[in-house]
Design an enzyme around this catalytic site. Structure first.
Site, mmCIF file in Angstrom:
data_model
loop_
_atom_site.group_PDB
_atom_site.id
_atom_site.type_symbol
_atom_site.label_atom_id
_atom_site.label_comp_id
_atom_site.label_asym_id
_atom_site.label_seq_id
_atom_site.Cartn_x
_atom_site.Cartn_y
_atom_site.Cartn_z
ATOM 1 N N GLU A 43 0.934 -1.165 -0.170
ATOM 2 C CA GLU A 43 0.046 0.074 0.006
ATOM 3 C C GLU A 43 0.846 1.134 0.041
ATOM 4 O O GLU A 43 0.537 2.217 -0.731
ATOM 5 C CB GLU A 43 -0.899 -0.130 1.303
ATOM 6 C CG GLU A 43 -2.172 -1.104 1.022
ATOM 7 C CD GLU A 43 -2.939 -0.604 -0.329
ATOM 8 O OE1 GLU A 43 -2.910 0.441 -0.671
ATOM 9 O OE2 GLU A 43 -3.369 -1.666 -0.669
ATOM 10 N N TYR A 126 -6.030 6.913 4.325
ATOM 11 C CA TYR A 126 -6.127 5.866 3.214
ATOM 12 C C TYR A 126 -5.363 4.559 3.709
ATOM 13 O O TYR A 126 -5.847 3.561 3.484
ATOM 14 C CB TYR A 126 -5.756 6.269 1.996
ATOM 15 C CG TYR A 126 -5.332 5.336 0.833
ATOM 16 C CD1 TYR A 126 -6.499 4.681 0.203
ATOM 17 C CD2 TYR A 126 -4.028 4.695 0.848
ATOM 18 C CE1 TYR A 126 -6.407 3.611 -0.540
ATOM 19 C CE2 TYR A 126 -4.152 3.609 -0.106
ATOM 20 C CZ TYR A 126 -5.211 3.167 -0.825
ATOM 21 O OH TYR A 126 -5.034 1.843 -1.456
ATOM 22 N N ASP A 144 -9.153 5.522 -2.820
ATOM 23 C CA ASP A 144 -7.941 6.054 -3.554
ATOM 24 C C ASP A 144 -8.321 6.820 -4.923
ATOM 25 O O ASP A 144 -9.612 7.037 -5.110
ATOM 26 C CB ASP A 144 -7.003 4.911 -3.984
ATOM 27 C CG ASP A 144 -7.331 4.169 -5.102
ATOM 28 O OD1 ASP A 144 -8.623 4.148 -5.376
ATOM 29 O OD2 ASP A 144 -6.337 3.382 -5.495
ATOM 30 N N CYS A 199 -11.965 1.439 -15.798
ATOM 31 C CA CYS A 199 -12.533 3.105 -15.579
ATOM 32 C C CYS A 199 -11.332 3.758 -15.372
ATOM 33 O O CYS A 199 -11.053 4.381 -14.402
ATOM 34 C CB CYS A 199 -13.651 3.093 -14.639
ATOM 35 S SG CYS A 199 -14.346 4.917 -14.683
ATOM 36 N N CYS A 206 -15.900 1.861 -21.458
ATOM 37 C CA CYS A 206 -17.061 1.694 -21.131
ATOM 38 C C CYS A 206 -17.795 0.544 -21.876
ATOM 39 O O CYS A 206 -18.782 -0.301 -21.339
ATOM 40 C CB CYS A 206 -18.115 3.093 -21.535
ATOM 41 S SG CYS A 206 -17.333 4.359 -20.577
ATOM 42 N N CYS A 209 -16.961 -2.532 -19.816
ATOM 43 C CA CYS A 209 -17.390 -2.287 -18.246
ATOM 44 C C CYS A 209 -18.660 -2.764 -17.619
ATOM 45 O O CYS A 209 -19.792 -2.787 -18.261
ATOM 46 C CB CYS A 209 -17.563 -0.781 -17.858
ATOM 47 S SG CYS A 209 -17.707 -0.315 -16.205
ATOM 48 N N CYS A 215 -24.291 3.097 -15.064
ATOM 49 C CA CYS A 215 -23.280 4.499 -14.949
ATOM 50 C C CYS A 215 -23.929 5.579 -15.437
ATOM 51 O O CYS A 215 -24.384 5.887 -16.267
ATOM 52 C CB CYS A 215 -21.931 4.238 -15.686
ATOM 53 S SG CYS A 215 -20.744 5.294 -15.726
HETATM 54 S S1 SF4 Z 1 -19.238 2.788 -17.976
HETATM 55 FE FE1 SF4 Z 1 -19.071 4.023 -16.180
HETATM 56 S S2 SF4 Z 1 -17.807 3.026 -14.580
HETATM 57 FE FE2 SF4 Z 1 -17.724 1.903 -16.536
HETATM 58 S S3 SF4 Z 1 -15.722 2.550 -17.516
HETATM 59 FE FE3 SF4 Z 1 -17.258 3.734 -18.393
HETATM 60 S S4 SF4 Z 1 -17.238 5.634 -17.017
HETATM 61 FE FE4 SF4 Z 1 -16.306 4.082 -15.840
#
Ligand code: SF4
Length: 297
Positions: A43, A126, A144, A199, A206, A209, A215
């Site tokens: 860390e 943190y 973070d 992300c 996205c 994702c 999102c």
């Molecule tokens: S969908 Fe949203 S959380 Fe996923 S990579 Fe894109 S911006 Fe990031």
């Protein structure tokens, strides 16, 4: 204009947890046999340095100092030397200070609760939350830069979080924290991993994702960032670069270094002197005599 995700927290949890189970990187500080000390070392190193650069230093560090007491028994300058080129070397001194306190006041065992971790020198909010969460599976908000970015986009609907952590972000993260400690600990590392791998700051993927259907930023059409200018990562020509060059000479010297050797690494005398003064003020370099320096003992 920011929009806020209305996706129920349990759905966000299961989506991220499933993704993490399938995609988490196999990293040495995440294995079941990684000690709390190993987690703490990772860390400290990972706070401002990418995984790829951390890995070899982390391995060498734990081989040399497998416990806090091993590090505490060595000179702080040796920690600075082993830190190598990870950058922001004050972290090496802070880790040495934490190891010393763990040895003297905790019997050599990394404490397992947040308050005791936070009381260690060099351990901030943190790191205390991350070690309590990742090493001891406690329930804490771990914020973070990766986590903050994912929450900013997926939950709040903006491309980037504020420069410094806000109370609103902390409230959001607290609200989203799973109830059980074990799940909360995996959620913390899962969101962090999503921010590191998918992300990302400059080019979020996205399309792949797991949160794309939930999102807020994606659903709002990825509106451009409207906040204050974001800090750049300039390095060339900065005092940081000069400090790095000066410290490299001292790390490689294994002894005392005359001023003339330091003068060779940077041509501009005012900036060079300022950088050296800064290293001395930070305790990273010790003046031994007029014009002679070494790593701290
Ligand atoms: S969908 Fe949203 S959380 Fe996923 S990579 Fe894109 S911006 Fe990031």
């Amino acid at each position: 204009m920011a929009t806020t995700s209305t996706t129920p927290a349990p759905l966000l949890h299961s989506t991220v947890l499933d993704w993490y189970e399938a995609h988490a990187r196999d990293l040495p500080w995440r294995t079941p046999d990684a000690s709390p000390w190993a987690v703490m070392v990772s860390e400290f190193m990972l706070q401002q340095t990418p995984v790829k650069r951390v890995l070899p230093v982390y391995e060498a560090w734990l081989e040399r100092w497998p416990t806090p007491a091993d590090l505490a028994a060595d000179a702080p300058g040796e920690a600075v030397r082993m830190w190598g080129r990870l950058g922001y070397p004050r972290r090496a001194l802070r880790l040495h200070g934490a190891a010393t306190a763990i040895t003297t006041t905790h019997g050599g065992e990394v404490p397992d609760d947040h308050a005791a971790l936070l009381a260690l020198p060099g351990v901030g909010e943190y790191t205390a939350a991350a070690v309590a969460s990742f090493a001891f599976r406690r329930r804490h908000v771990v914020l973070d830069t990766n986590v903050r970015r994912v929450f900013a986009r997926a939950v709040t609907g903006v491309e980037y979080p504020a420069q410094a952590t806000t109370a609103a972000e902390r409230r959001t993260a607290t609200t989203l924290l799973p109830e059980t400690a074990e799940t909360a600990a995996t959620w913390a590392v899962g969101v962090m991993e999503l921010g590191a791998l998918v992300c990302t700051a400059r080019s979020p993927e996205c399309g792949v994702c797991p949160l794309k259907r939930h999102c807020a930023w994606q659903l709002a059409g990825r509106p451009p960032y409207e906040g204050p200018a974001r800090r750049g990562q300039t390095y060339e020509g900065t005092d940081r670069q000069v400090r790095g060059k000066l410290l490299a000479v001292l790390r490689e010297a294994h002894g005392e270094v005359p001023q003339a050797r330091l003068d060779e690494v940077w041509p501009e005398p005012v900036q060079r002197a300022r950088a050296l003064d800064g290293l001395v003020a930070d305790g990273l370099v010790e003046p031994v005599a007029q014009g002679v320096y070494r790593l701290p003992r």
